[in-house]
Every structure is written in C-alpha cells, then in structure tokens.
Write a protein that holds these residues in place. Structure first.
Motif, mmCIF file in Angstrom:
data_model
loop_
_atom_site.group_PDB
_atom_site.id
_atom_site.type_symbol
_atom_site.label_atom_id
_atom_site.label_comp_id
_atom_site.label_asym_id
_atom_site.label_seq_id
_atom_site.Cartn_x
_atom_site.Cartn_y
_atom_site.Cartn_z
ATOM 1 N N PHE A 123 35.152 21.149 39.005
ATOM 2 C CA PHE A 123 35.127 22.612 39.065
ATOM 3 C C PHE A 123 34.291 23.222 37.949
ATOM 4 O O PHE A 123 33.993 24.418 37.992
ATOM 5 C CB PHE A 123 36.553 23.157 39.027
ATOM 6 C CG PHE A 123 37.303 22.921 40.308
ATOM 7 C CD1 PHE A 123 37.096 23.739 41.408
ATOM 8 C CD2 PHE A 123 38.185 21.873 40.419
ATOM 9 C CE1 PHE A 123 37.773 23.529 42.598
ATOM 10 C CE2 PHE A 123 38.878 21.642 41.605
ATOM 11 C CZ PHE A 123 38.671 22.471 42.701
ATOM 12 N N ALA A 124 33.892 22.417 36.964
ATOM 13 C CA ALA A 124 33.013 22.927 35.910
ATOM 14 C C ALA A 124 31.651 23.329 36.463
ATOM 15 O O ALA A 124 30.946 24.147 35.861
ATOM 16 C CB ALA A 124 32.844 21.882 34.813
ATOM 17 N N PHE A 125 31.263 22.785 37.629
ATOM 18 C CA PHE A 125 29.986 23.154 38.232
ATOM 19 C C PHE A 125 29.954 24.625 38.640
ATOM 20 O O PHE A 125 28.874 25.191 38.843
ATOM 21 C CB PHE A 125 29.695 22.271 39.454
ATOM 22 C CG PHE A 125 29.196 20.890 39.109
ATOM 23 C CD1 PHE A 125 27.857 20.685 38.802
ATOM 24 C CD2 PHE A 125 30.055 19.810 39.089
ATOM 25 C CE1 PHE A 125 27.381 19.425 38.485
ATOM 26 C CE2 PHE A 125 29.593 18.541 38.775
ATOM 27 C CZ PHE A 125 28.258 18.341 38.464
ATOM 28 N N PHE A 126 31.113 25.256 38.787
ATOM 29 C CA PHE A 126 31.131 26.674 39.132
ATOM 30 C C PHE A 126 30.610 27.552 38.002
ATOM 31 O O PHE A 126 30.406 28.752 38.200
ATOM 32 C CB PHE A 126 32.546 27.105 39.528
ATOM 33 C CG PHE A 126 32.915 26.765 40.947
ATOM 34 C CD1 PHE A 126 32.620 27.624 41.988
ATOM 35 C CD2 PHE A 126 33.540 25.571 41.239
ATOM 36 C CE1 PHE A 126 32.946 27.317 43.296
ATOM 37 C CE2 PHE A 126 33.883 25.237 42.541
ATOM 38 C CZ PHE A 126 33.586 26.106 43.578
ATOM 39 N N THR A 127 30.395 26.977 36.828
ATOM 40 C CA THR A 127 29.754 27.753 35.763
ATOM 41 C C THR A 127 28.331 28.153 36.159
ATOM 42 O O THR A 127 27.808 29.144 35.658
ATOM 43 C CB THR A 127 29.721 26.969 34.441
ATOM 44 O OG1 THR A 127 29.056 25.708 34.639
ATOM 45 C CG2 THR A 127 31.129 26.715 33.917
ATOM 46 N N VAL A 184 37.604 27.946 36.507
ATOM 47 C CA VAL A 184 36.207 28.356 36.673
ATOM 48 C C VAL A 184 35.913 28.636 38.144
ATOM 49 O O VAL A 184 35.006 29.412 38.475
ATOM 50 C CB VAL A 184 35.253 27.291 36.095
ATOM 51 C CG1 VAL A 184 33.810 27.779 36.158
ATOM 52 C CG2 VAL A 184 35.606 26.963 34.656
ATOM 53 N N TRP A 185 36.659 28.004 39.036
ATOM 54 C CA TRP A 185 36.556 28.313 40.470
ATOM 55 C C TRP A 185 36.853 29.797 40.702
ATOM 56 O O TRP A 185 36.137 30.492 41.430
ATOM 57 C CB TRP A 185 37.538 27.433 41.227
ATOM 58 C CG TRP A 185 37.419 27.459 42.730
ATOM 59 C CD1 TRP A 185 36.423 28.025 43.471
ATOM 60 C CD2 TRP A 185 38.337 26.884 43.657
ATOM 61 N NE1 TRP A 185 36.661 27.839 44.818
ATOM 62 C CE2 TRP A 185 37.834 27.137 44.968
ATOM 63 C CE3 TRP A 185 39.527 26.183 43.532
ATOM 64 C CZ2 TRP A 185 38.487 26.710 46.120
ATOM 65 C CZ3 TRP A 185 40.175 25.743 44.685
ATOM 66 C CH2 TRP A 185 39.666 26.008 45.953
ATOM 67 N N VAL A 186 37.896 30.287 40.065
ATOM 68 C CA VAL A 186 38.256 31.709 40.163
ATOM 69 C C VAL A 186 37.170 32.574 39.526
ATOM 70 O O VAL A 186 36.755 33.597 40.096
ATOM 71 C CB VAL A 186 39.608 31.971 39.480
ATOM 72 C CG1 VAL A 186 39.991 33.449 39.599
ATOM 73 C CG2 VAL A 186 40.699 31.074 40.044
ATOM 74 N N VAL A 187 36.701 32.158 38.359
ATOM 75 C CA VAL A 187 35.669 32.928 37.649
ATOM 76 C C VAL A 187 34.408 33.037 38.499
ATOM 77 O O VAL A 187 33.810 34.114 38.623
ATOM 78 C CB VAL A 187 35.355 32.276 36.286
ATOM 79 C CG1 VAL A 187 34.127 32.936 35.645
ATOM 80 C CG2 VAL A 187 36.554 32.382 35.354
ATOM 81 N N GLY A 188 33.994 31.913 39.110
ATOM 82 C CA GLY A 188 32.808 31.939 39.964
ATOM 83 C C GLY A 188 32.982 32.862 41.154
ATOM 84 O O GLY A 188 32.071 33.610 41.522
ATOM 85 N N THR A 189 34.164 32.838 41.754
ATOM 86 C CA THR A 189 34.444 33.694 42.905
ATOM 87 C C THR A 189 34.406 35.164 42.517
ATOM 88 O O THR A 189 33.776 35.992 43.196
ATOM 89 C CB THR A 189 35.824 33.344 43.488
ATOM 90 O OG1 THR A 189 35.865 31.948 43.812
ATOM 91 C CG2 THR A 189 36.097 34.154 44.739
ATOM 92 N N GLN A 190 35.053 35.503 41.412
ATOM 93 C CA GLN A 190 35.073 36.897 40.980
ATOM 94 C C GLN A 190 33.700 37.360 40.482
ATOM 95 O O GLN A 190 33.383 38.554 40.554
ATOM 96 C CB GLN A 190 36.130 37.106 39.891
ATOM 97 C CG GLN A 190 37.560 36.891 40.359
ATOM 98 C CD GLN A 190 38.022 37.937 41.367
ATOM 99 O OE1 GLN A 190 37.232 38.734 41.882
ATOM 100 N NE2 GLN A 190 39.311 37.939 41.655
ATOM 101 N N SER A 191 32.897 36.426 39.975
ATOM 102 C CA SER A 191 31.559 36.819 39.536
ATOM 103 C C SER A 191 30.705 37.265 40.720
ATOM 104 O O SER A 191 29.867 38.168 40.591
ATOM 105 C CB SER A 191 30.867 35.664 38.791
ATOM 106 O OG SER A 191 30.485 34.625 39.677
ATOM 107 N N VAL A 192 30.916 36.649 41.884
ATOM 108 C CA VAL A 192 30.216 37.099 43.088
ATOM 109 C C VAL A 192 30.659 38.510 43.453
ATOM 110 O O VAL A 192 29.850 39.358 43.839
ATOM 111 C CB VAL A 192 30.477 36.125 44.262
ATOM 112 C CG1 VAL A 192 29.812 36.644 45.542
ATOM 113 C CG2 VAL A 192 29.953 34.728 43.937
#
Length: 357
Positions: A73-77, A139-147
């Motif tokens: 899930f670190a790839f979602f950075t 980071v999965w959540v962070v990536g989603t919310q960043s979209v």
C-alpha cells in the motif's frame, strides 16, 4: 539506498514537501512556498525516473513489493504525490498542469486500488496477511482522498449542468471514509491480537492521523464547491463528519507521540534517517492545511488559528527530515567513493592481499 532497494513509499517526500508548500502559501509565505514547490516538483521527477528504472531493471522486486502486505500500500504515495502537486498547481491557476497530474494520479489509483487487495486476498500466503498490516495501509485512504481533493479543486461552474468533477469528488470522499473505517479496524486488530515490538511502530503509523486530515481537507473543499446536485445532497453529512474526524485526528496526535517516545526511549531504537520519516511530516503538514480550510468552511476561527500555528510545527519537521536526508545521502556517496579502487591501482583486500606497489 540504491535504485534496486528503492522504498515504495518514497513519494511521501513529495507529499510532505508539497503540503508544506501549500501550508506556507495559506499563511502568506509566498517565497518559501514557491521554494518548496520547486523541491517537490524536482523530487517528483527524480522519483518517477528512479521508479521507472527499477520497474525496467528489477521487475521481480517491484512485483514482490506489490504482493507484500507490509509494503504494497506504500505505492499509493504515487497517487497522493501527484494529487498534492495537482492541487497546488490548480490553486495557482495552472489548470493544464493540474489536470495532467490529477489524471495521472487517478489512473495509478485505479490500477492499484484493485490490483493490491485482490493479490493479497487471492494470492499465496506464506503467513497471515494480518501480520503485515501496518500504518502504510492508511496510504490507501490518503490516495483515495487525494483524488477527491484534486477533483474538488478542479471543479468549475458548468452553467447549471451536473459536473462530473463534483460527482467524482463526493464519490471518492465517500469511498475514502469507508476505507478508513475498514483499515482502522484491521490495524487495531493487528495491534491488539499480535505482539507489538518496537520495530513494528514505524513512522507510517502517523498516516493514521494524516488520513483523517486529508479526509477533512477533502470535505472542506466539497463544502466550498459551487452548487451541484452531488455537493448539495451531501453537504450536511460532509460537514458533520469533517468536524468529527478533525477532532479524532487531533486526539490521535498525543497517542502517536507516546508511541514514538516508547520506541526511541525505553526501547532504545536508534533514531536515524529513514525514507519512512516523510510519513510523519506529511500528516503534520496536512493537519495544518486541513485545519485552516475547515475553519474557513464551517466558520470556526479557532480551528483555523490552530492550523496556522501548526504550520510552524510542520515546516520545522520538514527541515529536520530534509537535512537528515541530505546528510545520509552525502554519507552514502562518501562510502561509495571510499570503496572504489584508486586509478591505476588495485583495491586492497581485507583478507591480506598484496597491496599494489
């Protein structure tokens, strides 16, 4: 660290630098904000090249990272880094660049958000997946919310027509909230059911708070979007949950500090530079920006003032980690030069070889 061993979450450097740049811009420090933006863009380009090289040269290692529960899930950075830059360029009216970065981030999110969970669920399991659950899962959540954040910032009035960007922002925010509940449950189960060693409480656990902060920021952007069916239908829920999540994220900060003190104090884990340290800086910067934007959106001046004051904490943390990174990089270069043989001579072996005359 070499390209071969590139940390999958190194794009947190871009996330942390970009969000600190936004925070400085929000408090009126324009020159410092531009300086950090330059660093963020340069780091993003360098990391994209390094990751591309690693994929081409060491595809099996990349695949191994994508199937490892503690690293996948670190790839979602990558997603969050793209969208943080997109948000900043959108704010500065560079819409074309912002759309390109947001589109890239959305494409990577779409590829990862199904590939990683499916491989973890359906792939081989040398050990239970729960043992690999850690802070990087947030980071999965962070990536989603960043979209959601980038979609909301790119939203433009469309003469009364339903806007796809508004709908996308609301949908992604909703998915991110549910994902946070799921991931928080898994992380809590891992911490309570399995032994917690000092080495397990790594810096990415700070993303627990960072995920709430970016969810709050996405909510604040939705609250201030122009009227649309999607935004109008969800504003009461979005506003209420934003305040709840901001309070919960604030509560988390002392708990995370205590974990860090225990890790480096009584447990005596040596404090040294790690790429994962950027996973502490990003939540600090995101908390500052989210607080400022939420305070304005719901008319709570005290929350806005907390965000402005917290910007100092975030920027100081960025400076400390950045200097530590530069020192570590220089030290690694000196070690590499020290191991190279002198021109015209042969390297002297430790095993008692005959030195070159």
């Amino acid at each position: 660290m070499t390209i071969r061993d590139l940390y999958p979450g190194y794009f947190a450097l871009v996330m942390a630098t970009g969000i600190c740049s936004i925070a400085l811009g929000d408090v009126g420090r324009t020159r410092a904000s531009v300086g950090l933006l330059v660093v963020a863009v340069g780091s993003f380009v360098a990391l994209c090249i390094a990751l591309g090289w690693r994929i081409a040269r060491y595809p099996r290692l990349v695949l191994a990272d994508l199937t490892a529960p503690d690293r996948a899930f670190a790839f979602f950075t990558i997603v969050a880094a793209s969208d943080v830059l997109a948000a900043e360029f959108a704010r500065d009216a560079h819409r074309g660049v912002a759309i390109t970065l947001a589109g890239f981030g959305a494409a990577v999110w779409l590829a990862l958000t199904y590939t990683v969970p499916i491989r973890l669920i359906l792939g081989p399991r040398p050990q239970p997946v729960l043992a690999g659950v850690n802070g990087t899962w947030f980071v999965w959540v962070v990536g989603t919310q960043s979209v959601a954040v980038s979609a909301a910032m790119l939203d433009q009035p469309a003469h009364g027509q339903a806007r796809l960007t508004a709908l996308l922002a609301v949908l992604m925010w909703s998915v991110g909230v549910v994902l946070y509940l799921m991931v928080a449950t898994l992380v809590l189960a891992r911490l309570l059911l399995l032994e917690v060693r000092p080495a397990d409480l790594t810096p990415p656990y700070w993303v627990t708070m960072g995920a709430t902060a970016i969810t709050v920021l996405a909510a604040a952007q939705i609250l201030t979007m122009p009227n649309s069916p999607a935004a109008n239908a969800t504003r009461p829920v979005v506003g209420g949950l934003a305040v709840v999540l901001w309070a919960f994220g604030t509560w988390l900060i002392p708990l995370l500090v205590i974990f860090g003190v225990w890790r480096h104090g009584p447990s005596r884990v040596r404090l040294a530079y790690l790429p994962a340290l950027w996973s502490i800086v990003f939540p600090l910067g995101m908390y500052a920006v989210a607080s400022m934007h939420l305070g304005k959106a719901v008319q709570m001046p005290i929350v806005e003032r907390i965000g402005r004051a917290w910007t100092i904490v975030a920027v100081l943390a960025w400076l400390i980690v950045f200097v530590s990174m530069c020192r570590a990089f220089l030290a690694s270069l000196l070690r590499l030069r020290g191991h190279r043989p002198a021109a015209g001579g042969r390297r002297q072996e430790d095993g008692g070889g005959v030195p070159a005359r």
